[in-house]
Design a protein around this motif. Structure first.
Motif, PDB file in Angstrom:
ATOM      1  N   THR A 139      -3.597 -11.013 -13.550  1.00 46.28           N
ATOM      2  CA  THR A 139      -4.690 -10.200 -13.003  1.00 46.28           C
ATOM      3  C   THR A 139      -5.306 -10.853 -11.761  1.00 46.28           C
ATOM      4  N   LEU A 140      -5.493 -12.176 -11.794  1.00 50.11           N
ATOM      5  CA  LEU A 140      -6.064 -12.858 -10.634  1.00 50.11           C
ATOM      6  C   LEU A 140      -5.140 -12.761  -9.422  1.00 50.11           C
ATOM      7  N   PHE A 141      -3.850 -12.751  -9.657  1.00 51.34           N
ATOM      8  CA  PHE A 141      -2.890 -12.685  -8.555  1.00 51.34           C
ATOM      9  C   PHE A 141      -2.740 -11.260  -8.014  1.00 51.34           C
ATOM     10  N   PHE A 142      -2.660 -10.283  -8.897  1.00 47.50           N
ATOM     11  CA  PHE A 142      -2.271  -8.928  -8.473  1.00 47.50           C
ATOM     12  C   PHE A 142      -3.452  -8.039  -8.131  1.00 47.50           C
ATOM     13  N   TYR A 143      -4.597  -8.196  -8.792  1.00 47.70           N
ATOM     14  CA  TYR A 143      -5.689  -7.245  -8.605  1.00 47.70           C
ATOM     15  C   TYR A 143      -6.297  -7.252  -7.205  1.00 47.70           C
ATOM     16  N   PRO A 144      -6.391  -8.402  -6.499  1.00 51.02           N
ATOM     17  CA  PRO A 144      -6.852  -8.318  -5.106  1.00 51.02           C
ATOM     18  C   PRO A 144      -5.975  -7.416  -4.242  1.00 51.02           C
ATOM     19  N   PHE A 145      -4.637  -7.480  -4.431  1.00 48.35           N
ATOM     20  CA  PHE A 145      -3.752  -6.577  -3.698  1.00 48.35           C
ATOM     21  C   PHE A 145      -4.005  -5.129  -4.116  1.00 48.35           C
ATOM     22  N   LEU A 146      -4.218  -4.919  -5.402  1.00 47.19           N
ATOM     23  CA  LEU A 146      -4.458  -3.570  -5.912  1.00 47.19           C
ATOM     24  C   LEU A 146      -5.740  -2.977  -5.313  1.00 47.19           C
ATOM     25  N   ILE A 147      -6.787  -3.787  -5.241  1.00 49.43           N
ATOM     26  CA  ILE A 147      -8.049  -3.312  -4.693  1.00 49.43           C
ATOM     27  C   ILE A 147      -7.932  -3.061  -3.185  1.00 49.43           C
ATOM     28  N   CYS A 148      -7.176  -3.905  -2.488  1.00 50.10           N
ATOM     29  CA  CYS A 148      -6.972  -3.681  -1.043  1.00 50.10           C
ATOM     30  C   CYS A 148      -6.224  -2.384  -0.796  1.00 50.10           C
ATOM     31  N   PHE A 149      -5.219  -2.090  -1.619  1.00 54.93           N
ATOM     32  CA  PHE A 149      -4.530  -0.798  -1.515  1.00 54.93           C
ATOM     33  C   PHE A 149      -5.513   0.340  -1.751  1.00 54.93           C
ATOM     34  N   GLY A 150      -6.416   0.166  -2.731  1.00 53.98           N
ATOM     35  CA  GLY A 150      -7.417   1.190  -3.012  1.00 53.98           C
ATOM     36  C   GLY A 150      -8.354   1.407  -1.842  1.00 53.98           C
ATOM     37  N   MET A 151      -8.746   0.315  -1.158  1.00 56.92           N
ATOM     38  CA  MET A 151      -9.602   0.451   0.020  1.00 56.92           C
ATOM     39  C   MET A 151      -8.920   1.268   1.115  1.00 56.92           C
ATOM     40  N   VAL A 152      -7.670   0.898   1.412  1.00 55.74           N
ATOM     41  CA  VAL A 152      -6.942   1.581   2.485  1.00 55.74           C
ATOM     42  C   VAL A 152      -6.771   3.058   2.166  1.00 55.74           C
ATOM     43  N   LEU A 153      -6.362   3.357   0.941  1.00 53.92           N
ATOM     44  CA  LEU A 153      -6.119   4.757   0.593  1.00 53.92           C
ATOM     45  C   LEU A 153      -7.426   5.539   0.484  1.00 53.92           C
ATOM     46  N   GLY A 154      -8.502   4.879   0.059  1.00 55.18           N
ATOM     47  CA  GLY A 154      -9.794   5.557   0.010  1.00 55.18           C
ATOM     48  C   GLY A 154     -10.281   5.945   1.396  1.00 55.18           C
ATOM     49  N   ILE A 155     -10.144   5.026   2.354  1.00 54.86           N
ATOM     50  CA  ILE A 155     -10.543   5.327   3.734  1.00 54.86           C
ATOM     51  C   ILE A 155      -9.653   6.419   4.318  1.00 54.86           C
ATOM     52  N   PHE A 156      -8.358   6.354   4.005  1.00 52.88           N
ATOM     53  CA  PHE A 156      -7.462   7.401   4.491  1.00 52.88           C
ATOM     54  C   PHE A 156      -7.799   8.750   3.859  1.00 52.88           C
ATOM     55  N   GLY A 157      -8.152   8.747   2.577  1.00 51.62           N
ATOM     56  CA  GLY A 157      -8.543   9.994   1.917  1.00 51.62           C
ATOM     57  C   GLY A 157      -9.776  10.606   2.552  1.00 51.62           C
ATOM     58  N   GLY A 158     -10.733   9.751   2.979  1.00 46.78           N
ATOM     59  CA  GLY A 158     -11.913  10.264   3.676  1.00 46.78           C
ATOM     60  C   GLY A 158     -11.555  10.886   5.013  1.00 46.78           C
ATOM     61  N   TRP A 159     -10.644  10.239   5.734  1.00 42.47           N
ATOM     62  CA  TRP A 159     -10.197  10.786   7.024  1.00 42.47           C
ATOM     63  C   TRP A 159      -9.512  12.139   6.835  1.00 42.47           C
ATOM     64  N   LEU A 160      -8.613  12.226   5.861  1.00 37.43           N
ATOM     65  CA  LEU A 160      -7.877  13.466   5.630  1.00 37.43           C
ATOM     66  C   LEU A 160      -8.803  14.577   5.169  1.00 37.43           C
ATOM     67  N   ALA A 161      -9.787  14.247   4.332  1.00 38.74           N
ATOM     68  CA  ALA A 161     -10.730  15.264   3.861  1.00 38.74           C
ATOM     69  C   ALA A 161     -11.535  15.837   5.012  1.00 38.74           C
ATOM     70  N   GLY A 162     -11.954  14.969   5.939  1.00 41.31           N
ATOM     71  CA  GLY A 162     -12.719  15.454   7.081  1.00 41.31           C
ATOM     72  C   GLY A 162     -11.901  16.325   8.008  1.00 41.31           C
ATOM     73  N   VAL A 163     -10.655  15.922   8.260  1.00 42.97           N
ATOM     74  CA  VAL A 163      -9.788  16.697   9.150  1.00 42.97           C
ATOM     75  C   VAL A 163      -9.479  18.064   8.554  1.00 42.97           C
ATOM     76  N   MET A 164      -9.200  18.097   7.250  1.00 47.75           N
ATOM     77  CA  MET A 164      -8.830  19.356   6.614  1.00 47.75           C
ATOM     78  C   MET A 164     -10.042  20.289   6.445  1.00 47.75           C
TER      79      MET A 164
END
Length: 246
Positions: A139-164
């Motif tokens: 968990t200590l090794f993998f979860y920081p990567f998991l959360i970073c993926f969540g940040m990127v996709l969350g920001i992208f989801g906000g961009w896509l929601a605004g455009v659509m």
């Protein structure tokens, strides 16, 4: 006094957990298995929720800032701050506490009630190090990567929601994301993620390891583990915010 007893047993468990594992080959196999079970199999739910929650955050921000005097770039700025500071590290960790915590408690608890842990102890194996330490490292090794993926996709989801939706343009959103970017916010999010990952791996393991009874007791312990892990995540989130951002 009952709470003090549990706190003492928890820290005594941690002391046994961090003793050197007996067989490096077996430990490596358990570590890779836990990375798959606790990390890779959680990737889908985290990315799915991050994408749609990021869109919701951006849409709600845009609707609440419907004022001609407020620039649309503030939407991207507010969404970025919300996702990096709180949503990705805290909200996703609470989701993982439910998914991963119940799995850890039920798997270790089942081994306890079926006397598999007793068999390990009879063979001279440090059962806590054998069962819990790989989960902590995974968990200590993998979860920081998991959360970073969540940040990127969350920001992208906000961009896509605004455009659509047409509530704001993608250019304004990107400018808002780039405005006043502070790298310390990422450091803060990773520190919180590491603390939450440690709680997610150790608190459910404690409930599973010391469970007493049969299958019903394992189910009750899983529920208690998820509740207490969530409570400790919320409490530690408050203190970490107080220490790191003030």
């Amino acid at each position: 006094m009952n709470y003090l007893e549990h706190i003492g047993k928890y820290f005594m468990m941690l002391r046994q957990v961090f003793k050197k594992p007996q067989r490096p080959r077996v430990f490596r196999e358990a570590l890779f298995k836990d990375i798959e079970e606790l990390g890779l199999k959680s990737l889908g739910i985290i990315l799915f929720i991050s994408f749609f929650i990021g869109g919701v955050i951006a849409l709600q921000t845009a609707l609440n800032l419907d004022d001609p005097l407020i620039p649309d770039t503030l939407i991207g700025f507010a969404a970025k701050r919300s996702i990096i500071l709180e949503f990705a590290p805290t909200f996703c960790s609470i989701i993982l506490a439910g998914k991963v915590g119940s799995y850890i408690t039920s798997s270790i608890g089942t081994m306890r009630v079926t006397e598999q842990i007793d068999a390990l102890e009879v063979m001279g194996i440090n059962s806590l190090s054998h069962l819990v330490l790989p989960k902590i490292i995974a968990t200590l090794f993998f979860y920081p990567f998991l959360i970073c993926f969540g940040m990127v996709l969350g920001i992208f989801g906000g961009w896509l929601a605004g455009v659509m939706s047409g509530l704001f343009t993608g250019t304004d959103y990107i400018i808002g994301i780039q405005t006043d970017f502070d790298p310390f916010l990422l450091f803060y999010a990773i520190i919180k993620t590491l603390v939450f990952a440690f709680l997610i791996s150790t608190v459910p393991a404690y409930h599973g390891y010391y469970v007493k009874g049969g299958s019903l007791a394992v189910g009750k312990a899983s529920t208690q583990a998820v509740v207490w892990t969530t409570v400790l995540i919320v409490i530690s989130n408050y203190f970490l915010t107080q220490m790191l951002l003030t």
